[in-house]
Design a protein around this motif. Sequence first.
Motif, PDB file in Angstrom:
ATOM      1  N   GLN A   1      11.551   1.234  -1.099  1.00  0.00           N
ATOM      2  CA  GLN A   1      10.739   2.214   0.092  1.00  0.00           C
ATOM      3  C   GLN A   1       9.024   1.451   0.752  1.00  0.00           C
ATOM      4  O   GLN A   1       9.187   1.894   1.560  1.00  0.00           O
ATOM      5  CB  GLN A   1       9.241   2.907  -1.191  1.00  0.00           C
ATOM      6  N   VAL A   2       9.289   0.538   0.425  1.00  0.00           N
ATOM      7  CA  VAL A   2       8.171  -0.564   0.897  1.00  0.00           C
ATOM      8  C   VAL A   2       9.296  -1.543   2.467  1.00  0.00           C
ATOM      9  O   VAL A   2       9.621  -1.008   2.682  1.00  0.00           O
ATOM     10  CB  VAL A   2       8.256  -1.981   0.179  1.00  0.00           C
ATOM     11  N   ILE A   3       8.320  -0.766   3.156  1.00  0.00           N
ATOM     12  CA  ILE A   3       8.055  -0.890   4.565  1.00  0.00           C
ATOM     13  C   ILE A   3       7.689  -2.347   5.185  1.00  0.00           C
ATOM     14  O   ILE A   3       6.590  -2.898   5.132  1.00  0.00           O
ATOM     15  CB  ILE A   3       7.792   0.369   5.289  1.00  0.00           C
TER      16      ILE A   3
ATOM     17  N   GLN B   1       7.130  -6.326   5.432  1.00  0.00           N
ATOM     18  CA  GLN B   1       7.260  -7.326   4.523  1.00  0.00           C
ATOM     19  C   GLN B   1       8.920  -7.637   3.754  1.00  0.00           C
ATOM     20  O   GLN B   1       8.843  -7.534   2.337  1.00  0.00           O
ATOM     21  CB  GLN B   1       6.157  -7.060   3.487  1.00  0.00           C
TER      22      GLN B   1
ATOM     23  N   PRO C   1      -5.472  -5.757   2.494  1.00  0.00           N
ATOM     24  CA  PRO C   1      -5.992  -4.818   2.068  1.00  0.00           C
ATOM     25  C   PRO C   1      -4.925  -3.672   2.333  1.00  0.00           C
ATOM     26  O   PRO C   1      -4.948  -3.380   4.120  1.00  0.00           O
ATOM     27  CB  PRO C   1      -7.189  -4.030   1.637  1.00  0.00           C
ATOM     28  N   GLY C   2      -4.281  -2.332   1.617  1.00  0.00           N
ATOM     29  CA  GLY C   2      -3.141  -1.576   1.224  1.00  0.00           C
ATOM     30  C   GLY C   2      -2.103  -2.219   2.838  1.00  0.00           C
ATOM     31  O   GLY C   2      -1.564  -1.654   2.875  1.00  0.00           O
TER      32      GLY C   2
ATOM     33  N   GLY D   1       0.479  -2.725   0.847  1.00  0.00           N
ATOM     34  CA  GLY D   1       1.864  -3.013  -0.214  1.00  0.00           C
ATOM     35  C   GLY D   1       1.496  -3.533  -1.362  1.00  0.00           C
ATOM     36  O   GLY D   1       3.001  -4.028  -1.835  1.00  0.00           O
TER      37      GLY D   1
ATOM     38  N   SER E   1       0.288  -3.889  -4.096  1.00  0.00           N
ATOM     39  CA  SER E   1       0.313  -3.623  -5.724  1.00  0.00           C
ATOM     40  C   SER E   1       2.035  -2.572  -5.541  1.00  0.00           C
ATOM     41  O   SER E   1       1.850  -2.573  -6.788  1.00  0.00           O
ATOM     42  CB  SER E   1      -1.045  -2.411  -5.981  1.00  0.00           C
TER      43      SER E   1
ATOM     44  N   ASP F   1      -6.021  -7.871  -7.960  1.00  0.00           N
ATOM     45  CA  ASP F   1      -5.996  -8.005  -7.045  1.00  0.00           C
ATOM     46  C   ASP F   1      -7.246  -8.501  -7.255  1.00  0.00           C
ATOM     47  O   ASP F   1      -7.767  -8.614  -7.736  1.00  0.00           O
ATOM     48  CB  ASP F   1      -6.110  -6.835  -6.749  1.00  0.00           C
TER      49      ASP F   1
ATOM     50  N   PHE G   1       8.214   6.503   6.413  1.00  0.00           N
ATOM     51  CA  PHE G   1       6.724   6.382   5.558  1.00  0.00           C
ATOM     52  C   PHE G   1       6.269   7.560   4.881  1.00  0.00           C
ATOM     53  O   PHE G   1       5.642   7.949   4.203  1.00  0.00           O
ATOM     54  CB  PHE G   1       5.798   5.704   5.882  1.00  0.00           C
TER      55      PHE G   1
ATOM     56  N   GLN H   1       7.841   9.706   2.591  1.00  0.00           N
ATOM     57  CA  GLN H   1       7.285   9.356   1.137  1.00  0.00           C
ATOM     58  C   GLN H   1       6.158   9.755   0.703  1.00  0.00           C
ATOM     59  O   GLN H   1       5.112   9.928  -0.418  1.00  0.00           O
ATOM     60  CB  GLN H   1       7.354   7.772   1.362  1.00  0.00           C
TER      61      GLN H   1
ATOM     62  N   PHE I   1      -0.315   0.053   5.188  1.00  0.00           N
ATOM     63  CA  PHE I   1      -0.147   1.333   5.035  1.00  0.00           C
ATOM     64  C   PHE I   1      -0.927   2.664   4.517  1.00  0.00           C
ATOM     65  O   PHE I   1      -1.125   3.461   4.608  1.00  0.00           O
ATOM     66  CB  PHE I   1       0.878   1.214   4.315  1.00  0.00           C
ATOM     67  N   ARG I   2      -2.308   1.470   3.696  1.00  0.00           N
ATOM     68  CA  ARG I   2      -3.208   2.488   3.012  1.00  0.00           C
ATOM     69  C   ARG I   2      -4.050   3.316   4.105  1.00  0.00           C
ATOM     70  O   ARG I   2      -4.124   4.930   3.496  1.00  0.00           O
ATOM     71  CB  ARG I   2      -4.131   1.496   1.982  1.00  0.00           C
TER      72      ARG I   2
HETATM   73  P1  ADP Z   1      -2.759  -3.517  -1.281  1.00  0.00           P
HETATM   74  O1  ADP Z   1      -1.997  -3.961  -3.083  1.00  0.00           O
HETATM   75  O2  ADP Z   1      -2.103  -4.445  -0.381  1.00  0.00           O
HETATM   76  O3  ADP Z   1      -3.784  -3.562  -1.407  1.00  0.00           O
HETATM   77  P2  ADP Z   1      -0.851  -1.201  -1.933  1.00  0.00           P
HETATM   78  O4  ADP Z   1       0.338  -1.424  -2.944  1.00  0.00           O
HETATM   79  O5  ADP Z   1      -2.135  -0.482  -2.692  1.00  0.00           O
HETATM   80  O6  ADP Z   1      -2.064  -1.924  -1.350  1.00  0.00           O
HETATM   81  O7  ADP Z   1      -0.975   0.228  -1.483  1.00  0.00           O
HETATM   82  C1  ADP Z   1      -1.284   0.897  -1.013  1.00  0.00           C
HETATM   83  C2  ADP Z   1      -0.232   2.176  -0.619  1.00  0.00           C
HETATM   84  O8  ADP Z   1      -0.129   2.208   0.596  1.00  0.00           O
HETATM   85  C3  ADP Z   1       1.122   2.327  -1.372  1.00  0.00           C
HETATM   86  O9  ADP Z   1       1.019   3.008  -2.958  1.00  0.00           O
HETATM   87  C4  ADP Z   1       1.270   2.893  -0.425  1.00  0.00           C
HETATM   88  O10 ADP Z   1       1.639   4.702  -0.847  1.00  0.00           O
HETATM   89  C5  ADP Z   1       1.060   2.564   0.843  1.00  0.00           C
HETATM   90  N1  ADP Z   1       1.962   1.818   1.513  1.00  0.00           N
HETATM   91  C6  ADP Z   1       1.399  -0.027   0.895  1.00  0.00           C
HETATM   92  N2  ADP Z   1       1.414  -1.219   2.119  1.00  0.00           N
HETATM   93  C7  ADP Z   1       3.309  -0.403   1.673  1.00  0.00           C
HETATM   94  C8  ADP Z   1       4.193  -0.934   2.979  1.00  0.00           C
HETATM   95  N3  ADP Z   1       4.994  -1.750   2.717  1.00  0.00           N
HETATM   96  N4  ADP Z   1       5.587   0.419   2.792  1.00  0.00           N
HETATM   97  C9  ADP Z   1       5.599   1.136   2.433  1.00  0.00           C
HETATM   98  N5  ADP Z   1       4.719   2.252   1.898  1.00  0.00           N
HETATM   99  C10 ADP Z   1       3.027   1.416   1.511  1.00  0.00           C
END
Ligand code: ADP
Length: 634
Positions: free
Chosen positions: A42-44, A46, A69-70, A72, A74, A242, A335, A338, A375-376
Amino acid sequence: GFGSDVDVEFDADIADEEDDLLGGLKIESTDDIKVPEKLVDQVIGQDHAQEIVRKAAKQRRHILMIGSPGTGKSMLAKAMTQLLPNEDLQDVLIYHNPDDGNEPKVRTVPSGKGEQIVDAHKEEARKRNTMRTILMWLIIIVILGYSLFIGNILLGIIAAAIIYLAFKYANRGSDAMVPNLLINNADRTTAPFEDVTGAHAGALLGDVRHDPFQSGGMETPSHDRVEAGGIHKAHRGVLFIDEINTLDVRSQQHLMTAIQEGEFAITGQSERSSGAMVQTEPVPTDFIMVAAGNRDALENMHPALRSRIKGYGYEVFFDDTIEDEPEMRRKYARFIAQEVDRDGRLPHFTRQAIEEVILEAKRRSGRKGHLTLEFRNLGGLVRVAGDIARAEDAEFTTRQHVLDAKDRSRSIEQQLADTFIERYSDYDISMNEGGVVGRVNGLAVMGGDSGIVKPIMAEVTQGHGEVIATGKLQEIAQESVQNVSAIIKKFTNKDINEMDVHIQFLQSYEGVEGDSASVSIATAVISALEEIPIDQNVAMTGSLSVRGDVLPVGGVTHKIEAAAKSDIDTVIIPKSNEQDVMIEDEYKEQVEVVPVSHISEVLEIALVGEPEKDGLVDRLKNITTALDREHQVP
Ligand code: ADP
């Protein structure tokens, strides 16, 4: 239906249209898009990080993820747990140690066994207690009968009470023999994922609770007070941290030990607690660490921990934006599917709604031909739009819902900036008409995604070359003035060292990055020196080199939009920022954007009133070419 779902990566059901916003995807709504089952799929974007995560999962290596941040981090760390085997998970039991109550014993068993063992112990204790209780009542009945017989009932009751308490005490003792199931993986289908971001020491390293009754038979046995930390729960799974740089040094050191030894004893973390006297045997901590942070994280991270990862793992950088291609757009549509799927309550998005989100992703990237990977935030927009649709009981989330959501989901800073703009247009502080000496409409960004017009006033008096500015921008003001002083000195007959320059930032507030104000400051100062008015219908942003070159700055799109909202007609931006301009259609007719590469162009546009102005600009051009020649190496 599931069968007709479109797989955005492989499905042939796509037209090959370059300028189609959905990348040629032939769907009615996000309902038609198939969401991959595995999180890693599901990751887009990266791609590099995805590859590393797959590799690291196979080799059981640690990862350091650096990025905004946001994007992907985590998500990918969690995805890793689905790639790890789950057959070899373990349960951990803590036993009372009869030799030393303060050093509880630790046993690991295959997952699922822990519950069985505890149940067996409980059953045994229950049986034993039942037997004892029966025995106790028999004795009490006999004593009471005897006391009746001898006619001293009071003595009988006292004796019965003593016996009762003695038995209760003994029963507690056998309860204490039941082990504490510290870690129970019985119901787990994937390897554990433990997010310990910002966790205090106890949550990270485990703890032993304080016991207020430390003796007299009322105490809870020490092994029962032991609590697992994230490092123990993550055993054979992933430990995610994090903002790794904010973890205190002591915790980072302990973390190092846990990684090196593969086990870590649990002790009470609070020194004054009775738990601090207790230390268990080592508890296994064989986890994969995924540490994350932004760029600063690298600097503040414990060097030993970092080199540990370097030596035994991977470092991977997360991108902020990605090239806008048809396949990417299809993935952005996925996305949304998802996020709708994950939330479970949002109505699916129509084609037009998806298109609007993709447009927003383009806009937020701040780069031509790119899409944002933050994406967040984009997910936040999707949820707000879906919530609006749901509140209206709409069958689908439409483009209008997305537009409404964009309005509503604006950051606090954006809303604040809007109030400023409204307020100041009421009071005429942000002027947009006529010419004023020494006053320029600068532009700034608040909170990363909102622009604001920020007037700057300069005044020149007799003095000793001092630069006096209000608030925190003193340093920036000083630097800007110094930067242009070489130019100023050459073209005015006035030596700036014999004057004081006062710079006032109207509507001063925290959080404004100042470098992008240097063109504005220079313009205001030159206008004040030469007493040539500045057109208040112009706003500007740009950084300035010592030679008068206008250098790029951040946030031009937001700044232009802020100027448009304040009814300003012309915005001057650095030429090198030209390709970053992605203003919304509604503003395109309201404002003219003029890219420039030199301060002389700024003055040509901003200053009013020939012939003083023309003379000045001409002189300036001559001087700077002269400066250029001086700087040239023969
Ligand atoms: P980070 O850890 O980099 O701050 P997260 O992994 O917590 O960001 O991302 C938060 C949410 O945003 C995820 O749960 C997902 O729904 C969405 N998201 C973040 N990055 C991606 C991605 N590369 N592809 C698809 N969805 C993503």
